[in-house]
Design a protein around this motif. Sequence first.
Motif, PDB file in Angstrom:
ATOM      1  N   LEU A  25       0.826  -1.205   0.000  1.00 19.50           N
ATOM      2  CA  LEU A  25       0.000   0.000   0.000  1.00 19.50           C
ATOM      3  C   LEU A  25       0.861   1.257   0.000  1.00 19.50           C
ATOM      4  O   LEU A  25       0.563   2.225  -0.700  1.00 19.50           O
ATOM      5  N   ASP A  64       1.489   6.928  -6.708  1.00 16.21           N
ATOM      6  CA  ASP A  64       0.433   7.899  -7.016  1.00 16.21           C
ATOM      7  C   ASP A  64       0.909   9.324  -6.752  1.00 16.21           C
ATOM      8  O   ASP A  64       0.698  10.227  -7.557  1.00 16.21           O
ATOM      9  N   ARG A  77      -8.164   7.076  -2.392  1.00 17.27           N
ATOM     10  CA  ARG A  77      -8.113   5.821  -3.168  1.00 17.27           C
ATOM     11  C   ARG A  77      -7.486   4.709  -2.333  1.00 17.27           C
ATOM     12  O   ARG A  77      -7.970   3.574  -2.318  1.00 17.27           O
ATOM     13  N   THR A  78      -6.418   5.049  -1.639  1.00 12.45           N
ATOM     14  CA  THR A  78      -5.742   4.054  -0.799  1.00 12.45           C
ATOM     15  C   THR A  78      -6.661   3.605   0.333  1.00 12.45           C
ATOM     16  O   THR A  78      -6.771   2.409   0.612  1.00 12.45           O
ATOM     17  N   ARG A 113      -9.950   3.635   0.494  1.00 10.82           N
ATOM     18  CA  ARG A 113     -11.046   2.795  -0.031  1.00 10.82           C
ATOM     19  C   ARG A 113     -10.530   1.422  -0.447  1.00 10.82           C
ATOM     20  O   ARG A 113     -11.174   0.405  -0.187  1.00 10.82           O
ATOM     21  N   SER A 114      -9.373   1.377  -1.094  1.00  6.67           N
ATOM     22  CA  SER A 114      -8.805   0.097  -1.546  1.00  6.67           C
ATOM     23  C   SER A 114      -8.519  -0.834  -0.380  1.00  6.67           C
ATOM     24  O   SER A 114      -8.682  -2.044  -0.501  1.00  6.67           O
ATOM     25  N   ALA A 115      -8.095  -0.261   0.734  1.00  4.68           N
ATOM     26  CA  ALA A 115      -7.777  -1.076   1.909  1.00  4.68           C
ATOM     27  C   ALA A 115      -9.017  -1.417   2.725  1.00  4.68           C
ATOM     28  O   ALA A 115      -8.956  -2.249   3.628  1.00  4.68           O
TER      29      ALA A 115
END
Length: 99
Positions: free
Chosen positions: A17, A24, A72-73, A75-77
């Motif tokens: 991550l 990014d 984004r990070t 939400r992705s996690a």
Amino acid sequence: MTARPPPLAVTVSNHALSDALTTDLNMLPGVRGSHALFYGKHTRPQARIGLTLGPGTSPEKILEGLHDAVERTRRSAGWDNLPTRVDLSVARHSPHRVE
């Protein structure tokens, strides 16, 4: 009737991550370099980001991109919250030779 198997869970390491967020951030215009680190309990993660801006880049220019990358990070996690500390620095101008 056949029962469906439960969906597979995917585990992503904090290191992966951090690498993704750093990539990014490095793509933002005006950013010369960055580093992201996640710490804290897995139930209450926190992020610390170091950003080096190019000479003449104002922090206001990168705030939206920074916010988007962190979101984004998060939400992705699958995290509900991600308190984030950002340390900004500005790269020095290269010396100019006078002739």
